[in-house]
Design an enzyme around this catalytic site. Sequence first.
Site, mmCIF file in Angstrom:
data_model
loop_
_atom_site.group_PDB
_atom_site.id
_atom_site.type_symbol
_atom_site.label_atom_id
_atom_site.label_comp_id
_atom_site.label_asym_id
_atom_site.label_seq_id
_atom_site.Cartn_x
_atom_site.Cartn_y
_atom_site.Cartn_z
ATOM 1 N N GLU A 295 0.840 -1.205 0.000
ATOM 2 C CA GLU A 295 0.000 0.000 0.000
ATOM 3 C C GLU A 295 0.871 1.249 0.000
ATOM 4 O O GLU A 295 0.571 2.228 -0.684
ATOM 5 C CB GLU A 295 -0.890 0.027 1.240
ATOM 6 N N TYR B 74 -12.889 27.569 0.087
ATOM 7 C CA TYR B 74 -12.974 26.124 -0.116
ATOM 8 C C TYR B 74 -11.984 25.602 -1.143
ATOM 9 O O TYR B 74 -11.613 24.437 -1.100
ATOM 10 C CB TYR B 74 -14.397 25.653 -0.400
ATOM 11 N N GLU C 293 -7.617 6.599 10.086
ATOM 12 C CA GLU C 293 -8.105 7.311 11.269
ATOM 13 C C GLU C 293 -7.155 8.459 11.616
ATOM 14 O O GLU C 293 -7.595 9.559 11.948
ATOM 15 C CB GLU C 293 -8.234 6.358 12.465
ATOM 16 N N LYS D 137 -11.475 4.921 1.671
ATOM 17 C CA LYS D 137 -10.399 4.110 1.089
ATOM 18 C C LYS D 137 -11.066 3.014 0.250
ATOM 19 O O LYS D 137 -11.186 1.865 0.672
ATOM 20 C CB LYS D 137 -9.531 3.526 2.199
#
Length: 134
Positions: A21, A53, A73, A98
């Site tokens: 990953e 933004y 997290e 994800k």
Amino acid sequence: MDTISLSGIAAVGHHGVFDFERRSGQPFLVDVELYTDFTAAAETDDLTLTAHYGEVAERIKAMVTGEPLNLIETLAVRIAKDLLENYSVDGVSVTVHKPKAPIEVPFGDVAVSVNRTRADFGLEPVAKNVKDSK
């Protein structure tokens, strides 16, 4: 409380606990809501009295493509803290998706969400954006 929402901010990151990953990377999507009061911005039509933004999206992209982390997290909390430290907002909600997580069963998405306020990070409350004396 007023809300600025951005959804589906996409970037390739190298987050995860597995070596492949971190080596290959994968797509991540981020949704955020910024909670603030844009009374003064609306009264004055002044961008500096609200959260830009476009800049928020760029900051999020930079964090997703930046330092590899084991956990999404951790990424979600870091995004929340960064936005609260850099914009005059009272609170944020951050969801990190994800969609290509290495899971062996069919799934549609994996996501984590955090909700944080300035107080959660020991930050001072936002000074109310009021027009100078009329």
